[in-house]
Scaffold this motif. Sequence first.
Motif, PDB file in Angstrom:
ATOM      1  N   LYS A  84       0.825  -1.211   0.000  1.00  0.00           N
ATOM      2  CA  LYS A  84       0.000   0.000   0.000  1.00  0.00           C
ATOM      3  C   LYS A  84       0.860   1.262   0.000  1.00  0.00           C
ATOM      4  O   LYS A  84       0.542   2.246  -0.666  1.00  0.00           O
ATOM      5  CB  LYS A  84      -0.904  -0.002   1.236  1.00  0.00           C
ATOM      6  CG  LYS A  84      -2.057  -0.997   1.192  1.00  0.00           C
ATOM      7  CD  LYS A  84      -2.884  -0.888   2.467  1.00  0.00           C
ATOM      8  CE  LYS A  84      -4.072  -1.844   2.440  1.00  0.00           C
ATOM      9  NZ  LYS A  84      -4.885  -1.739   3.687  1.00  0.00           N
ATOM     10  N   ALA A  85       1.943   1.235   0.780  1.00  0.00           N
ATOM     11  CA  ALA A  85       2.794   2.419   0.873  1.00  0.00           C
ATOM     12  C   ALA A  85       3.361   2.810  -0.487  1.00  0.00           C
ATOM     13  O   ALA A  85       3.500   3.998  -0.800  1.00  0.00           O
ATOM     14  CB  ALA A  85       3.923   2.166   1.871  1.00  0.00           C
ATOM     15  N   LEU A  86       3.686   1.824  -1.314  1.00  0.00           N
ATOM     16  CA  LEU A  86       4.272   2.128  -2.618  1.00  0.00           C
ATOM     17  C   LEU A  86       3.304   2.878  -3.519  1.00  0.00           C
ATOM     18  O   LEU A  86       3.722   3.701  -4.340  1.00  0.00           O
ATOM     19  CB  LEU A  86       4.717   0.832  -3.303  1.00  0.00           C
ATOM     20  CG  LEU A  86       5.830   0.044  -2.611  1.00  0.00           C
ATOM     21  CD1 LEU A  86       6.096  -1.251  -3.370  1.00  0.00           C
ATOM     22  CD2 LEU A  86       7.099   0.869  -2.521  1.00  0.00           C
ATOM     23  N   PHE A  87       1.998   2.614  -3.387  1.00  0.00           N
ATOM     24  CA  PHE A  87       0.990   3.229  -4.263  1.00  0.00           C
ATOM     25  C   PHE A  87       0.446   4.554  -3.722  1.00  0.00           C
ATOM     26  O   PHE A  87      -0.276   5.245  -4.445  1.00  0.00           O
ATOM     27  CB  PHE A  87      -0.183   2.269  -4.473  1.00  0.00           C
ATOM     28  CG  PHE A  87       0.168   1.006  -5.202  1.00  0.00           C
ATOM     29  CD1 PHE A  87       0.505   1.026  -6.550  1.00  0.00           C
ATOM     30  CD2 PHE A  87       0.182  -0.215  -4.555  1.00  0.00           C
ATOM     31  CE1 PHE A  87       0.836  -0.145  -7.235  1.00  0.00           C
ATOM     32  CE2 PHE A  87       0.511  -1.390  -5.214  1.00  0.00           C
ATOM     33  CZ  PHE A  87       0.838  -1.347  -6.557  1.00  0.00           C
ATOM     34  N   ALA A  88       0.724   4.904  -2.471  1.00  0.00           N
ATOM     35  CA  ALA A  88       0.113   6.082  -1.850  1.00  0.00           C
ATOM     36  C   ALA A  88       0.510   7.351  -2.603  1.00  0.00           C
ATOM     37  O   ALA A  88       1.698   7.613  -2.825  1.00  0.00           O
ATOM     38  CB  ALA A  88       0.526   6.171  -0.385  1.00  0.00           C
TER      39      ALA A  88
ATOM     40  N   ASP B 190      -5.847   9.095  -1.450  1.00  0.00           N
ATOM     41  CA  ASP B 190      -6.179   9.933  -0.297  1.00  0.00           C
ATOM     42  C   ASP B 190      -5.336   9.642   0.933  1.00  0.00           C
ATOM     43  O   ASP B 190      -5.623  10.159   2.011  1.00  0.00           O
ATOM     44  CB  ASP B 190      -7.662   9.750   0.065  1.00  0.00           C
ATOM     45  CG  ASP B 190      -8.584  10.093  -1.091  1.00  0.00           C
ATOM     46  OD1 ASP B 190      -8.308  11.102  -1.779  1.00  0.00           O
ATOM     47  OD2 ASP B 190      -9.562   9.357  -1.318  1.00  0.00           O
ATOM     48  N   VAL B 191      -4.316   8.806   0.823  1.00  0.00           N
ATOM     49  CA  VAL B 191      -3.502   8.464   1.985  1.00  0.00           C
ATOM     50  C   VAL B 191      -2.029   8.692   1.653  1.00  0.00           C
ATOM     51  O   VAL B 191      -1.648   8.840   0.494  1.00  0.00           O
ATOM     52  CB  VAL B 191      -3.709   6.997   2.421  1.00  0.00           C
ATOM     53  CG1 VAL B 191      -5.139   6.759   2.843  1.00  0.00           C
ATOM     54  CG2 VAL B 191      -3.311   6.039   1.305  1.00  0.00           C
ATOM     55  N   SER B 192      -1.222   8.730   2.706  1.00  0.00           N
ATOM     56  CA  SER B 192       0.223   8.841   2.552  1.00  0.00           C
ATOM     57  C   SER B 192       0.875   7.553   3.013  1.00  0.00           C
ATOM     58  O   SER B 192       0.286   6.768   3.758  1.00  0.00           O
ATOM     59  CB  SER B 192       0.759  10.017   3.373  1.00  0.00           C
ATOM     60  OG  SER B 192       0.599   9.746   4.765  1.00  0.00           O
ATOM     61  N   ALA B 193       2.113   7.355   2.582  1.00  0.00           N
ATOM     62  CA  ALA B 193       2.843   6.155   2.988  1.00  0.00           C
ATOM     63  C   ALA B 193       3.071   6.129   4.492  1.00  0.00           C
ATOM     64  O   ALA B 193       2.994   5.076   5.126  1.00  0.00           O
ATOM     65  CB  ALA B 193       4.176   6.097   2.241  1.00  0.00           C
ATOM     66  N   GLN B 194       3.342   7.281   5.073  1.00  0.00           N
ATOM     67  CA  GLN B 194       3.587   7.327   6.515  1.00  0.00           C
ATOM     68  C   GLN B 194       2.323   6.996   7.302  1.00  0.00           C
ATOM     69  O   GLN B 194       2.383   6.361   8.351  1.00  0.00           O
ATOM     70  CB  GLN B 194       4.100   8.709   6.902  1.00  0.00           C
ATOM     71  CG  GLN B 194       4.521   8.819   8.362  1.00  0.00           C
ATOM     72  CD  GLN B 194       5.160  10.149   8.658  1.00  0.00           C
ATOM     73  OE1 GLN B 194       5.650  10.816   7.761  1.00  0.00           O
ATOM     74  NE2 GLN B 194       5.167  10.544   9.910  1.00  0.00           N
ATOM     75  N   GLU B 195       1.180   7.401   6.791  1.00  0.00           N
ATOM     76  CA  GLU B 195      -0.084   7.135   7.471  1.00  0.00           C
ATOM     77  C   GLU B 195      -0.393   5.643   7.522  1.00  0.00           C
ATOM     78  O   GLU B 195      -1.036   5.160   8.460  1.00  0.00           O
ATOM     79  CB  GLU B 195      -1.200   7.894   6.743  1.00  0.00           C
ATOM     80  CG  GLU B 195      -2.538   7.888   7.448  1.00  0.00           C
ATOM     81  CD  GLU B 195      -3.576   8.705   6.698  1.00  0.00           C
ATOM     82  OE1 GLU B 195      -4.704   8.844   7.196  1.00  0.00           O
ATOM     83  OE2 GLU B 195      -3.248   9.213   5.599  1.00  0.00           O
ATOM     84  N   ILE B 196       0.077   4.901   6.529  1.00  0.00           N
ATOM     85  CA  ILE B 196      -0.212   3.469   6.459  1.00  0.00           C
ATOM     86  C   ILE B 196       0.517   2.700   7.550  1.00  0.00           C
ATOM     87  O   ILE B 196       0.156   1.565   7.863  1.00  0.00           O
ATOM     88  CB  ILE B 196       0.150   2.954   5.049  1.00  0.00           C
ATOM     89  CG1 ILE B 196      -0.829   3.552   4.032  1.00  0.00           C
ATOM     90  CG2 ILE B 196       0.111   1.441   4.952  1.00  0.00           C
ATOM     91  CD1 ILE B 196      -0.468   3.276   2.598  1.00  0.00           C
TER      92      ILE B 196
ATOM     93  N   SER C  75       0.209  13.531   9.024  1.00  0.00           N
ATOM     94  CA  SER C  75       1.154  12.558   8.482  1.00  0.00           C
ATOM     95  C   SER C  75       1.080  12.478   6.961  1.00  0.00           C
ATOM     96  O   SER C  75       1.646  11.586   6.375  1.00  0.00           O
ATOM     97  CB  SER C  75       0.889  11.174   9.075  1.00  0.00           C
ATOM     98  OG  SER C  75      -0.411  10.731   8.751  1.00  0.00           O
ATOM     99  N   HIS C  76       0.354  13.382   6.340  1.00  0.00           N
ATOM    100  CA  HIS C  76       0.371  13.424   4.880  1.00  0.00           C
ATOM    101  C   HIS C  76       0.337  14.874   4.429  1.00  0.00           C
ATOM    102  O   HIS C  76      -0.264  15.734   5.056  1.00  0.00           O
ATOM    103  CB  HIS C  76      -0.801  12.650   4.277  1.00  0.00           C
ATOM    104  CG  HIS C  76      -2.152  13.095   4.745  1.00  0.00           C
ATOM    105  ND1 HIS C  76      -2.764  14.229   4.259  1.00  0.00           N
ATOM    106  CD2 HIS C  76      -2.999  12.575   5.665  1.00  0.00           C
ATOM    107  CE1 HIS C  76      -3.951  14.374   4.851  1.00  0.00           C
ATOM    108  NE2 HIS C  76      -4.100  13.397   5.713  1.00  0.00           N
TER     109      HIS C  76
END
Length: 462
Positions: A57-61, A160-166, A231-232
Amino acid sequence: MRVHPPTEWQRRRVGSVAAVANLVPLVGVLTLGWNVYSLLTLYWIEGLVTVLLAAAKALFAERGSPGLPDIEPLHELREKRGGWRPVSRLPAVYPRNVPFAASILGFWTVAVLPASVLYWVTAEPAIRPSLSLLVGGVGLVITQLHEFLSDYLAGGEYADVSAQEILREPLQLGLVLLTVGLLASAGDRSGGLVLLTGIVIVKTTTSVYRIVTDHTDLPVPSVLDEAFDGSHVEPRPDIDTPDGPVRGRISVDAAPVLLGSLPMIAFGFAHRSTFAILIGLAFAALTGGSVWLVLGLVFVLVVAGARIGSYYLRYGTIEYRRYEEQLVAYDTALGAVQWTTSVDSATFSIRNAIPDRLLDTGTLAVSGADPDDRDTQLGPVADLDATIERLELPVADPARPERDSAVIASALLLALFFLAVPAGLALSPKIDTAQLIGLAVGVGPIFLLPVVLMIWAALRRI
């Protein structure tokens, strides 16, 4: 790209199935006689799947992540602009998110996996295999996979999300695993029915809370989300390509880039956790632990490959283009401009890089590049003089220091002098294996640092 986004009813159905799957352990504890080891096994499997999917998921954020400066592994990739679409039906993968995905996988590999293997080998827990345990594990895995494919990818949640948020969900599951692991290490006496039920309820409540907030529009207080507030951010804006024709272009020479990446491997083991793995690898080699030796070697190869790949992606895929007044660094793999600068206002100088001296290539140091008026580099290129001429760059003195045999000989002699002491200790029959490992850890870096510095000085004047 959003392919067949799920309807609100489908999203709520996913949330309902996920909630039921998380209640399976509660049924197992109350009616099927599950013990603390059964819970640990189930949650460990769920944790592993969660970590792998969180890294994906982080890679696609698409949203940007503020992160922690120079903390994440491969943090230099956070400066990269652009994305790469491996498959047309999938969204783009962003190299700037690789450090966060590496953080998730690295923590699990360095901390959780070794501790888990050591626990299962030494404690020999009394697991009671059953059909209900298998169903519970399969249900949790299928639920997470369905959520990843249906909501995150097809539903466009990645936008709608960031890698750090995941990182939130792996952290929550890590706390649950730690709690259950501590109970398991104390034995079944600490795993009474009431306590096990409480653990399952807390974990289920946390999972259901996340499902409700992520998959519905219900007005649920965002208590846990406040810990990840901010975080995003908006990702780094794209840099526009200058107008006009390209007057000249030069590609990077791959060989000096790969050679220059080799010293970067050392930074991959600079962290205390990865350095501890190296110590364990040395101990396994000296004591004949073949299994741990193979695992350690695999870990070393993975870290080395990640460092080389990161360095190559940073410098090896760049094409330098000269427009009327601008010089542009364009990443051909990501299809995005990385930096640009005015030829008249920037400062160009020869970089005395070791790979260039060994391979007869060349690199320019560039100061005053946009964005952020930063320092960067042009190259390495196969023919520096031809590059300067083709791109019409104002380099005042395109010459490197001459070869100095006296400096090379002196530096190598000093390096051999510093190596003589540890070599003598290693060959001494009075030093046993345990003492040798202790000396290597305690005083080895004291002798290694000047040796590296001397070799570096010799290579710069070769």
